[in-house]
Motif scaffolding. Structure first.
Motif, mmCIF file in Angstrom:
data_model
loop_
_atom_site.group_PDB
_atom_site.id
_atom_site.type_symbol
_atom_site.label_atom_id
_atom_site.label_comp_id
_atom_site.label_asym_id
_atom_site.label_seq_id
_atom_site.Cartn_x
_atom_site.Cartn_y
_atom_site.Cartn_z
ATOM 1 N N SER A 236 -7.510 4.323 5.583
ATOM 2 C CA SER A 236 -6.563 5.057 4.701
ATOM 3 C C SER A 236 -5.757 5.933 5.612
ATOM 4 O O SER A 236 -4.610 6.092 5.450
ATOM 5 N N GLN A 237 -6.424 6.357 6.695
ATOM 6 C CA GLN A 237 -6.080 7.383 7.823
ATOM 7 C C GLN A 237 -4.882 6.376 8.606
ATOM 8 O O GLN A 237 -3.777 6.787 8.841
ATOM 9 N N SER A 240 -1.833 5.890 6.509
ATOM 10 C CA SER A 240 -1.085 7.189 6.443
ATOM 11 C C SER A 240 -0.192 7.352 7.719
ATOM 12 O O SER A 240 1.080 7.672 7.758
ATOM 13 N N SER A 310 -7.406 12.051 1.658
ATOM 14 C CA SER A 310 -7.616 10.774 1.971
ATOM 15 C C SER A 310 -9.301 10.337 1.448
ATOM 16 O O SER A 310 -9.743 9.138 1.069
ATOM 17 N N ASP A 314 -6.440 9.540 -1.631
ATOM 18 C CA ASP A 314 -5.055 10.045 -1.811
ATOM 19 C C ASP A 314 -4.788 10.696 -2.958
ATOM 20 O O ASP A 314 -3.509 10.916 -3.319
ATOM 21 N N LYS A 394 0.664 8.160 -1.881
ATOM 22 C CA LYS A 394 1.017 8.033 -0.408
ATOM 23 C C LYS A 394 2.491 8.207 0.305
ATOM 24 O O LYS A 394 2.509 8.999 1.151
#
Lengths: 628, 214
Positions: A236-237, A240, A310, A314, A394
């Motif tokens: 997820s990072q 981003s 996160s 999100d 996001k």
């Protein structure tokens, strides 16, 4: 007392695990709707819902030790405040009993006596002390070559050719080698197997790769709390980071740049500001703080919310606001969308200049407006979107990140001095091949430390003046409305009051409450008032505890039709902490308590939070926003 | 608007096993020479900054393994290279003859857009050895290879000694210069996407509420 059942090495905490069969037997045959009273408590009357921010449970605290239901029943409202009808506020007895059972069993499995604490390093789970030089060495971003390998977290953006585009740490000299190495590992694996390279994990180390040919994004972590979770957090990072890159460049620009020349150096289209924003993003995502040092002043911004977002898939944060005020703001957005203005004479279209027809002299002012936001302190106050289109969280996060970098809020108090902002942004989840154009203006309300920020997103790059006029209209409406101009600043300021004291849950030091459907969360406001170093460590400590709580093994219990997820954890850190997670298909509650709290108190207070949040969900969460 | 510091160039070094690719690199980057032979496994990555015509360039040198079993590493190595260095050993005729298959291999794998303009250079290493050990009538054979063959290797040629540090620096300065020229040519031939911010997003909103206001 250290449980070492996981390969990555657990913190010295005592986990609770086992289910007891009595749970099930005691819940058999219950009416599902009655549990937690979430449905029932929606009966907030409109007339009274605006008057108070919070329902206060006056006598709830010092009450009955034996049954929780009784303590809830004896809640008495303060006269002018809205509270639940008493019988609806009740938690059904069996569920409460069940919770007690669970917590007591969990406690029985742990050692109740507090062991005292050795220095415990939350970043590496060792006994090494964290001091300022430790942070300097292992945590703070450094673009020097030396000390590169000491860093606990790395982010890379590379081209498929193995050229570095961005790196959190290090200089070209060290990066060129590592970039080549990483590209080779990834490409050799993928070419040879036709499988996607996802990650390498080893004791205390994890590398996660996202291959977005012609780019490769890599995260490498040795941060203990990031390793507690599965790959999802680091992935997820990475997304981003990728989302930000797309926001400034868009997918076709990246593809075209590399088209027919894989040796392209993408750094030439990234500005210094972009690289700085990536530094802030990567540091915030990992450690919950970032270096915002400008030319003269060394300064750090501490804010764990990006990490927490996160952690919670999100989820975005909303500003607390009573539903009438929110509705008024929504109405202003909708009316702005319908606003007609006179066309200047020259642009007026002669419409069959006969006797029966007149000139078409008006047009919709905001016809190009697609999305609108009111933002306060990085939290969404109100949101407008078309019926047919929605923005993913996001994208909203990327928009907020961009905003925080382009217009540092609260710097100038003088409205006159602030320029309007107008910038292109590609919101990749919405459409990764084109740009929306974003108009930004701040409104400084009396008695508020930060401005209210208006964002207007248009699909037309030539609509600056229309957006500016729309903003004039919206701000004028807000200022003219008596209710809004007086109550809005007041209510927004109340957002800084610690909820745990308002709710009178003294044992719960901090909590996060998420509504699953809307994927939005609120958390108790954090106050960081100590010196910078301590704030940073405190923030990381919160991240550590919440991650540990959400990665601890949880108990699934069926209560009627709904599955409840329960986790109870204790940490022998500092003064000792207790963590409690309660979740079902509607919500997730994470709470942290100082010390080892008895089950009675823990359950009573966390259920009170759940009831309160469900009861006031209209003012805590904006849901999908208003449509046009 | 650019945050560009140095120009970054990816340089691939290819050639048969044992021609001295790694030694050349070591001499060029670290000014060291070792008599011991140690086969490269996969690839080594070395970095060196050079100043060419007042411009700083960073060379990211991909020193590949000459052994055939590593040639399957393929695309990842070759992709996106700015210059390719083909090496042979002046005492080893086979390594000379293999140059053109190394070149072909590179062009196939790297998939560069205009192969005829891609910068290659040729390095003949080990000129420090006795004249007697060198390939007989080397110059004639070289001429053959560079000029006379169909699709010949008509590229700048440098004879070097990694051991005695002869010509190594010069050869790599040329590598950098050629890659830089190519890079600038590419940069000039296309203006860096000024049009792209004009891509409009088309959203058809069923705007049915426009009628009710009148």
């Amino acid at each position: 007392m250290i449980s070492d059942d996981k390969p990555l090495g657990r913190p010295p905490m005592l986990q609770s695990k086992k289910s007891t069969h009595s749970f099930l037997s005691s819940t058999a045959g219950l009416n599902p709707a009655s549990f937690l009273g979430t449905d029932a408590t929606t009966a907030v009357t409109l007339a009274s819902s605006d008057q108070a921010e919070i329902a206060i449970f006056e006598e709830g605290l010092g009450l009955a030790k034996t049954t929780l239901s009784r303590s809830s029943r004896s809640v008495s409202p303060q006269p002018s405040f809205m509270v639940l009808p008493p019988q609806l506020a009740l938690d059904p007895l069996p569920f409460v009993e069940l919770l007690h059972d669970f917590v007591n069993t969990s406690i029985a499995k742990t050692d109740d006596t507090y062991k005292g604490s050795k220095p415990f390093n939350i970043l590496t789970e060792t006994e090494e002390d964290i001091d300022e030089s430790y942070l300097e060495e292992k945590v703070h971003i450094s673009k020097k070559g030396e000390g590169f390998t000491a860093k606990l977290k790395q982010f890379f953006i590379l081209s498929s050719a193995g050229k570095p585009i961005y790196s959190m740490n290090g200089d070209d000299d060290v990066l060129l080698g590592y970039s080549g190495l990483i590209t080779t590992i990834v490409a050799s694996f993928e070419d040879g197997t036709d499988l996607l390279f996802r990650s390498i994990s080893q004791n205390g180390f994890r590398m996660v790769v996202m291959n977005k040919s012609p780019l490769i994004l890599v995260a490498i972590s040795r941060v203990s709390y990031e390793l507690m979770l599965d790959l999802k957090l680091l992935e997820s990072q990475l997304s981003s980071v990728y989302n930000y890159l797309l926001a400034v460049l868009s997918a076709p620009v990246i593809t075209k740049s590399f088209h027919n020349r894989m040796n392209y150096d993408l750094r030439r289209v990234l500005s210094a500001q972009d690289l700085k924003t990536l530094d802030i993003l990567t540091s915030m995502l990992t450690f919950g703080f970032s270096d915002t040092t400008d030319d003269e002043n060394k300064s750090y911004t501490v804010d764990p919310s990006m990490f927490i977002s996160s952690l919670l898939d999100d989820a975005v944060q909303c500003a607390r606001l009573s539903s009438t005020l929110r509705a008024k703001l929504d109405d202003i957005f909708v009316s702005c969308k319908r606003l007609k203005v006179n066309l200047p004479q020259s642009e007026a279209t002669p419409f069959l200049q006969g006797k029966l027809y007149t000139l078409e002299t008006t047009k919709l002012l905001a016809s190009d407006l697609l999305f609108a936001f009111l933002i306060y302190d990085n939290k969404i106050v109100s949101h407008l979107h078309p019926k047919t289109h929605c923005l993913e969280n996001k994208d909203i996060s990327t928009l907020l990140l961009m905003l925080s970098q382009l217009s540092p809020a609260g710097e100038s108090k003088n409205v006159q001095e602030e320029p309007d902002l107008w910038f292109p942004i590609c919101l990749a989840r919405f459409n990764d091949s084109g740009f929306l154009h974003c108009y930004v203006r701040h409104l400084h309300l009396p008695n508020l430390s930060r401005p209210l920020t208006l964002l207007l997103l248009s699909g037309n790059k030539n609509s600056f003046f229309e957006m500016k006029q729309s903003a004039n209209y919206i701000f004028a409406k807000i200022c003219k409305s008596k209710t809004l101009s007086s109550s809005l600043p007041e209510e927004l300021a109340q957002g800084y009051l610690p909820l745990t004291s308002v709710l009178k849950t003294p044992q719960v030091k901090h909590f996060i409450y998420k509504r699953r459907k809307a994927n939005q969360y609120i958390m108790d406001p954090l106050t960081f008032s100590k010196d910078t170093f301590e704030n940073i460590v405190d923030s990381m400590f919160i991240l550590y505890l919440y991650t540990a709580l959400s990665s601890s093994k949880s108990e699934e219990v069926r209560v009627g039709a709904s599955m409840k997820k329960l986790t109870y954890t204790r940490w022998h850190l500092k003064e000792g902490f207790t963590g409690f997670l309660l979740a079902d298909e509607k919500y997730e509650l994470y709470c942290l308590c100082k010390g080892f709290v008895t089950s009675l108190v823990l359950i009573e207070q966390s259920l009170r939070i759940v009831n309160w949040c469900e009861n006031y969900r209209k003012r805590l969460f904006i849901g999908p926003g208003v449509q046009f | 608007m650019s945050a560009r510091k140095k120009t970054l160039l990816k340089v691939i070094v290819l050639g048969d096993l044992g021609v001295g690719k790694t030694s050349l690199m070591q001499q060029f980057v670290n000014k060291k020479f070792s008599h011991q032979y140690k086969a490269t496994i996969g690839a080594d990555f070395l970095t060196k900054d050079l100043t060419i015509d007042n411009k700083t360039v960073s060379l990211q040198i991909w020193d590949t393994a000459g052994q055939e079993r590593f040639q399957s590493l393929g695309v990842a190595f070759y992709r996106g290279a700015d210059c390719c260095v083909l090496c042979y050993d002046v005492t080893n005729e086979k390594s000379l003859n293999n140059l053109s298959s190394w070149k072909d291999e590179f062009l196939v794998q790297s998939n560069v857009s205009n192969p005829q303009d891609f910068p290659f250079i040729i390095i003949g290493n080990k000129i420090d050895v006795d004249e007697s050990k060198k390939i007989p009538s080397l110059q004639k054979k070289l001429l053959n290879i560079t000029n006379n063959q169909l699709g010949g290797l008509n590229y700048p040629l440098f004879e070097t000694s990694a051991k005695d540090s002869i010509n190594v620096e010069t050869a790599f300065e040329n590598v950098a210069r050629m890659a830089l020229q190519q890079e600038e040519l590419n940069g000039a031939s296309r203006n860096d996407m000024n049009d792209d911010y004009h891509d409009a997003i088309n959203i058809h909103l069923e705007n049915d509420n426009s009628g009710c206001a009148c």
